[in-house]
Motif scaffolding. Sequence first.
Motif, PDB file in Angstrom:
ATOM      1  N   ALA A  44      46.137  34.376  33.396  1.00  0.00           N
ATOM      2  CA  ALA A  44      46.233  33.887  34.779  1.00  0.00           C
ATOM      3  C   ALA A  44      45.325  34.690  35.694  1.00  0.00           C
ATOM      4  CB  ALA A  44      47.682  33.956  35.252  1.00  0.00           C
ATOM      5  N   SER A  45      45.318  36.002  35.537  1.00  0.00           N
ATOM      6  CA  SER A  45      44.455  36.844  36.366  1.00  0.00           C
ATOM      7  C   SER A  45      42.982  36.579  36.084  1.00  0.00           C
ATOM      8  CB  SER A  45      44.778  38.315  36.107  1.00  0.00           C
ATOM      9  OG  SER A  45      43.879  39.155  36.750  1.00  0.00           O
ATOM     10  N   LEU A  46      42.637  36.462  34.830  1.00  0.00           N
ATOM     11  CA  LEU A  46      41.254  36.178  34.461  1.00  0.00           C
ATOM     12  C   LEU A  46      40.828  34.805  34.966  1.00  0.00           C
ATOM     13  CD1 LEU A  46      38.763  37.117  32.892  1.00  0.00           C
ATOM     14  CD2 LEU A  46      39.772  36.094  30.861  1.00  0.00           C
ATOM     15  N   SER A  47      41.706  33.828  34.898  1.00  0.00           N
ATOM     16  CA  SER A  47      41.387  32.490  35.407  1.00  0.00           C
ATOM     17  C   SER A  47      41.160  32.509  36.907  1.00  0.00           C
ATOM     18  CB  SER A  47      42.521  31.511  35.075  1.00  0.00           C
ATOM     19  OG  SER A  47      42.689  31.411  33.689  1.00  0.00           O
ATOM     20  N   LEU A  48      41.980  33.276  37.622  1.00  0.00           N
ATOM     21  CA  LEU A  48      41.798  33.395  39.064  1.00  0.00           C
ATOM     22  C   LEU A  48      40.458  34.049  39.389  1.00  0.00           C
ATOM     23  CD1 LEU A  48      43.045  33.050  41.889  1.00  0.00           C
ATOM     24  CD2 LEU A  48      43.952  35.356  41.621  1.00  0.00           C
ATOM     25  N   TYR A  49      40.099  35.085  38.649  1.00  0.00           N
ATOM     26  CA  TYR A  49      38.815  35.753  38.867  1.00  0.00           C
ATOM     27  C   TYR A  49      37.654  34.793  38.601  1.00  0.00           C
ATOM     28  CZ  TYR A  49      34.732  38.587  37.825  1.00  0.00           C
ATOM     29  OH  TYR A  49      33.460  39.083  37.780  1.00  0.00           O
ATOM     30  N   LEU A  50      37.700  34.063  37.485  1.00  0.00           N
ATOM     31  CA  LEU A  50      36.620  33.135  37.154  1.00  0.00           C
ATOM     32  C   LEU A  50      36.545  31.983  38.151  1.00  0.00           C
ATOM     33  CD1 LEU A  50      36.965  33.039  33.269  1.00  0.00           C
ATOM     34  CD2 LEU A  50      35.175  34.153  34.620  1.00  0.00           C
ATOM     35  N   LEU A  51      37.700  31.529  38.623  1.00  0.00           N
ATOM     36  CA  LEU A  51      37.717  30.477  39.634  1.00  0.00           C
ATOM     37  C   LEU A  51      37.077  30.969  40.924  1.00  0.00           C
ATOM     38  CD1 LEU A  51      38.864  27.600  40.307  1.00  0.00           C
ATOM     39  CD2 LEU A  51      40.813  28.802  41.285  1.00  0.00           C
ATOM     40  N   MET A  52      37.422  32.188  41.327  1.00  0.00           N
ATOM     41  CA  MET A  52      36.819  32.756  42.534  1.00  0.00           C
ATOM     42  C   MET A  52      35.311  32.919  42.366  1.00  0.00           C
ATOM     43  SD  MET A  52      38.708  33.459  45.184  1.00  0.00           S
ATOM     44  CE  MET A  52      37.784  34.741  46.000  1.00  0.00           C
ATOM     45  N   ARG A  53      34.906  33.396  41.211  1.00  0.00           N
ATOM     46  CA  ARG A  53      33.502  33.738  41.005  1.00  0.00           C
ATOM     47  C   ARG A  53      32.596  32.514  40.897  1.00  0.00           C
ATOM     48  NH1 ARG A  53      30.582  37.831  37.275  1.00  0.00           N
ATOM     49  NH2 ARG A  53      28.524  37.355  38.051  1.00  0.00           N
ATOM     50  N   PHE A  54      33.029  31.508  40.159  1.00  0.00           N
ATOM     51  CA  PHE A  54      32.139  30.390  39.856  1.00  0.00           C
ATOM     52  C   PHE A  54      32.412  29.116  40.635  1.00  0.00           C
ATOM     53  CE2 PHE A  54      31.956  32.954  35.934  1.00  0.00           C
ATOM     54  CZ  PHE A  54      30.608  33.266  35.989  1.00  0.00           C
ATOM     55  N   VAL A  55      33.556  29.009  41.293  1.00  0.00           N
ATOM     56  CA  VAL A  55      33.851  27.778  42.034  1.00  0.00           C
ATOM     57  C   VAL A  55      33.997  28.062  43.531  1.00  0.00           C
ATOM     58  CG1 VAL A  55      35.482  25.872  42.306  1.00  0.00           C
ATOM     59  CG2 VAL A  55      34.947  26.713  40.032  1.00  0.00           C
ATOM     60  N   ILE A  56      34.879  28.984  43.881  1.00  0.00           N
ATOM     61  CA  ILE A  56      35.194  29.192  45.285  1.00  0.00           C
ATOM     62  C   ILE A  56      34.071  29.917  46.020  1.00  0.00           C
ATOM     63  CG2 ILE A  56      36.816  30.308  46.857  1.00  0.00           C
ATOM     64  CD1 ILE A  56      39.000  29.672  44.795  1.00  0.00           C
ATOM     65  N   ASN A  57      33.517  30.985  45.439  1.00  0.00           N
ATOM     66  CA  ASN A  57      32.450  31.725  46.119  1.00  0.00           C
ATOM     67  C   ASN A  57      31.203  30.885  46.408  1.00  0.00           C
ATOM     68  OD1 ASN A  57      33.806  34.080  46.569  1.00  0.00           O
ATOM     69  ND2 ASN A  57      33.055  35.082  44.731  1.00  0.00           N
ATOM     70  N   PRO A  58      30.734  30.047  45.480  1.00  0.00           N
ATOM     71  CA  PRO A  58      29.592  29.191  45.846  1.00  0.00           C
ATOM     72  C   PRO A  58      29.915  28.219  46.985  1.00  0.00           C
ATOM     73  CG  PRO A  58      29.753  29.321  43.478  1.00  0.00           C
ATOM     74  CD  PRO A  58      30.972  29.987  44.032  1.00  0.00           C
ATOM     75  N   LEU A  59      31.147  27.736  47.024  1.00  0.00           N
ATOM     76  CA  LEU A  59      31.528  26.863  48.138  1.00  0.00           C
ATOM     77  C   LEU A  59      31.609  27.643  49.446  1.00  0.00           C
ATOM     78  CD1 LEU A  59      34.285  24.682  46.445  1.00  0.00           C
ATOM     79  CD2 LEU A  59      31.956  24.021  47.029  1.00  0.00           C
ATOM     80  N   LEU A  60      32.087  28.870  49.372  1.00  0.00           N
ATOM     81  CA  LEU A  60      32.189  29.684  50.577  1.00  0.00           C
ATOM     82  C   LEU A  60      30.821  30.130  51.092  1.00  0.00           C
ATOM     83  CD1 LEU A  60      35.282  31.908  49.757  1.00  0.00           C
ATOM     84  CD2 LEU A  60      35.162  29.992  51.334  1.00  0.00           C
ATOM     85  N   ASP A  61      29.872  30.282  50.192  1.00  0.00           N
ATOM     86  CA  ASP A  61      28.528  30.675  50.623  1.00  0.00           C
ATOM     87  C   ASP A  61      27.902  29.634  51.530  1.00  0.00           C
ATOM     88  OD1 ASP A  61      28.548  33.120  49.420  1.00  0.00           O
ATOM     89  OD2 ASP A  61      27.563  32.419  47.578  1.00  0.00           O
ATOM     90  N   SER A  62      28.281  28.386  51.340  1.00  0.00           N
ATOM     91  CA  SER A  62      27.753  27.341  52.222  1.00  0.00           C
ATOM     92  C   SER A  62      28.402  27.396  53.608  1.00  0.00           C
ATOM     93  CB  SER A  62      27.967  25.969  51.600  1.00  0.00           C
ATOM     94  OG  SER A  62      29.349  25.683  51.495  1.00  0.00           O
ATOM     95  N   MET A  63      29.553  28.086  53.726  1.00  0.00           N
ATOM     96  CA  MET A  63      30.230  28.215  55.017  1.00  0.00           C
ATOM     97  C   MET A  63      29.710  29.402  55.826  1.00  0.00           C
ATOM     98  SD  MET A  63      34.234  27.489  54.143  1.00  0.00           S
ATOM     99  CE  MET A  63      34.702  28.402  55.589  1.00  0.00           C
ATOM    100  N   ARG A  64      28.865  30.243  55.269  1.00  0.00           N
ATOM    101  CA  ARG A  64      28.412  31.458  55.945  1.00  0.00           C
ATOM    102  C   ARG A  64      27.423  31.180  57.079  1.00  0.00           C
ATOM    103  NH1 ARG A  64      28.754  36.732  53.052  1.00  0.00           N
ATOM    104  NH2 ARG A  64      30.142  36.353  51.324  1.00  0.00           N
ATOM    105  N   ILE A  65      27.171  29.942  57.388  1.00  0.00           N
ATOM    106  CA  ILE A  65      26.218  29.596  58.432  1.00  0.00           C
ATOM    107  C   ILE A  65      26.734  30.046  59.794  1.00  0.00           C
ATOM    108  CG2 ILE A  65      25.072  27.683  59.589  1.00  0.00           C
ATOM    109  CD1 ILE A  65      25.165  26.234  56.872  1.00  0.00           C
ATOM    110  N   SER A  66      27.995  29.812  60.061  1.00  0.00           N
ATOM    111  CA  SER A  66      28.561  30.203  61.353  1.00  0.00           C
ATOM    112  C   SER A  66      29.257  31.556  61.233  1.00  0.00           C
ATOM    113  CB  SER A  66      29.563  29.150  61.830  1.00  0.00           C
ATOM    114  OG  SER A  66      30.679  29.130  60.983  1.00  0.00           O
ATOM    115  N   SER A  67      29.510  32.170  62.364  1.00  0.00           N
ATOM    116  CA  SER A  67      30.183  33.472  62.348  1.00  0.00           C
ATOM    117  C   SER A  67      31.638  33.332  61.902  1.00  0.00           C
ATOM    118  CB  SER A  67      30.108  34.137  63.715  1.00  0.00           C
ATOM    119  OG  SER A  67      30.738  33.326  64.691  1.00  0.00           O
ATOM    120  N   ALA A  68      32.297  32.258  62.263  1.00  0.00           N
ATOM    121  CA  ALA A  68      33.680  32.035  61.837  1.00  0.00           C
ATOM    122  C   ALA A  68      33.740  31.813  60.326  1.00  0.00           C
ATOM    123  CB  ALA A  68      34.282  30.844  62.571  1.00  0.00           C
ATOM    124  N   GLY A  69      32.794  31.077  59.806  1.00  0.00           N
ATOM    125  CA  GLY A  69      32.737  30.857  58.361  1.00  0.00           C
ATOM    126  C   GLY A  69      32.475  32.136  57.605  1.00  0.00           C
TER     127      GLY A  69
END
Length: 119
Positions: free
Chosen positions: A16-41
């Motif tokens: 479960a911990s490893l799955s959460l790490y891999l999900l954060m690394r390969f799915v959530i972080n790339p999506l969040l990088d697109s939100m870094r345009i604004s200061s709130a993002g």
Amino acid sequence: MINVKQILLWVKGGIASLSLYLLMRFVINPLLDSMRISSAGHIITEIINAPILIVSIPLLFLYSIIGFGLDAVFHTGIGYESLNAFPLGIIFMEVFNLFYFFFIGVFIVWIYGNIKKRK
């Protein structure tokens, strides 16, 4: 004596911990990088990434110590980031990240089991 159910529970926590790490690394972080345009993002992205960074502090210390050792031996001139200069160093870090986060999950389940056993 440790029984098989307990070991399977530890493995389940590690997965479960490893799955959460891999999900954060390969799915959530790339999506969040697109939100870094604004200061709130940017603030939201940093808040979401903070728990992984806090858990990774011992791992980062280990990598910097190994990097300083490599810098002392090979004189790379880049200090603690010397581990990134070698392809095998990058592979080592990726594989060790997987093991580290697996055992973080095992450790959390072990602590939870001990607390539950005391009550």
